[in-house]
Design an enzyme around this catalytic site. Sequence first.
Site, PDB file in Angstrom:
ATOM      1  N   PRO A  55      19.072  52.654  31.861  1.00 37.03           N
ATOM      2  CA  PRO A  55      18.781  51.251  32.184  1.00 37.03           C
ATOM      3  C   PRO A  55      17.542  51.186  33.066  1.00 37.03           C
ATOM      4  O   PRO A  55      17.460  51.872  34.076  1.00 37.03           O
ATOM      5  CB  PRO A  55      20.032  50.801  32.945  1.00 37.03           C
ATOM      6  N   CYS A  56      16.574  50.371  32.676  1.00 41.74           N
ATOM      7  CA  CYS A  56      15.269  50.420  33.355  1.00 41.74           C
ATOM      8  C   CYS A  56      14.821  49.067  33.914  1.00 41.74           C
ATOM      9  O   CYS A  56      13.705  48.953  34.406  1.00 41.74           O
ATOM     10  CB  CYS A  56      14.196  50.916  32.381  1.00 41.74           C
ATOM     11  N   GLN A  57      15.672  48.042  33.867  1.00 37.22           N
ATOM     12  CA  GLN A  57      15.200  46.715  34.242  1.00 37.22           C
ATOM     13  C   GLN A  57      14.731  46.637  35.687  1.00 37.22           C
ATOM     14  O   GLN A  57      13.828  45.879  36.021  1.00 37.22           O
ATOM     15  CB  GLN A  57      16.315  45.680  33.991  1.00 37.22           C
TER      16      GLN A  57
END
Length: 493
Positions: free
Chosen positions: A105-107
């Site tokens: 997850p990179c948000q």
Amino acid sequence: MVSSSPTCVDLFAGCGGLSLGLKQAGFQIKLAVEKSEMAAETYYHNLIRPIQDADEWRNYYENRNLEDQAESGLVVRELSDVLRSKAILSRLRESEIDVVAGGPPCQGFSSAGNRNPSDERNKLPWQFLEFIEKVKPKIVIIENVAGMQFDFLKHGTKSPFEDLWTALSATDPGYQVQPMVLNAKHFGVPQHRPRVFLVGLREDLVGKYSLGITAKIWDSSIDSPQVAVLGDRPLLAPKRTHFDNNRNEVGPGYFTVKDAISDLMTENYSETSSLSEFAREMREDTSYLKAVVFDPQANKRPNNHVFRQHSDLVMERFSLYQFLRDANIHRSVLAIPKKTGLSEHAQRKLLHAAIANVKYPAKDGNGSILANAQPTLMHLIRKLATKKHSQRALFWGRPAPTVVSMPDDFVHPVQPRIPTVRELARFQSFPDAFEFRSKETTGAHRRRFQVPQYSQVGNAVPPRLAFALGYHLREVMEMLQQKQGLTRKPDVA
């Protein structure tokens, strides 16, 4: 001819879509890491060993230690736990892993300044990069939602995609990185699913050769048979295989919703002599799976194909969605009667304008009459009014929209119900022999920490997309071996 038995590690593995595609492309999955025991149960059952009873699985993820799980091929823990194991990291480093892949997850990721150490979304990409630094694979694959490349543009700052791109390039021992947007429908998946990929090639493998790795984001939508002739496709980008035949492209057309699920109209397999190429392949493909042998001739009922129960009112609304789709009326018309601050006269005026061109009788997707005249249709819209805008009826003749973890966003093309787990799995290109485990769905308040079957499907990388990328990267590795005379260490039995 591609080289044999390249190796891979799958981080944030989910239920195993990426691993399955890479296995089909000829990779040995040396290790998968997945923290959710629900998604990991599906992975284990299909790709490690068939689960015979619940106690067997519970004993695996609760009682077996980290190193024992790693020896079996699946760690059901946080990635941070693996990073603390010198034994696991040493074994992987000595194995000279070819590919490390995953979708952290990179948000919330940022490579410079103002990183919040308590933000899990920020920690996980850094843990992924730390794993890369310790294992030093030849190739790195990072996958995420396509919108990640635009998330911060409206604020005038770098996107998480750009930050991760920069950070991977600088990760020891250094990687040349090709950014890509790959749409699953371009690779034989019956679904419009654009995703961003960062594919990094280790610097020492590039050497003195000019390999066509570019700083420009490659988009599979611009690929065509002519691109190969012109030499414009970057080295690390897989060749597109399927096209929009409405534009007279050269090559196979997109697979559609009808191709994917028209043989699943009942809870058993439909007896049909006109089975689509795609559906036949989904029924017959049992390769690379460890689960109990699946025979569609003997197993008349597909895995995970359970029709959900709906109230009469909900089914009536689903039928209305099918009519609105065919009449080219946006589903938001159902929100008009719910608009606050509008008089009844204003609501009626908006409704009348929205349905002014309807030809009667109005019918649902199965041909049943919903309304014979405008007053009846107006009454029906008022009766079934809802503020929910995300639901839509699927088109038989198009690829499915992007499958997400919410099961009620889609309505079947002709039946008043949402798709089953199996139907969404078909949209993702999971073969029918792949059996999803754990509970089917869960309540909204539990979705933050539970990953039921519908979420497992929606979160997965489509196996056919993973296959296309994996097979292409095998060819790249063989080309590099030929250029530089590299040799692999023999696999340890």
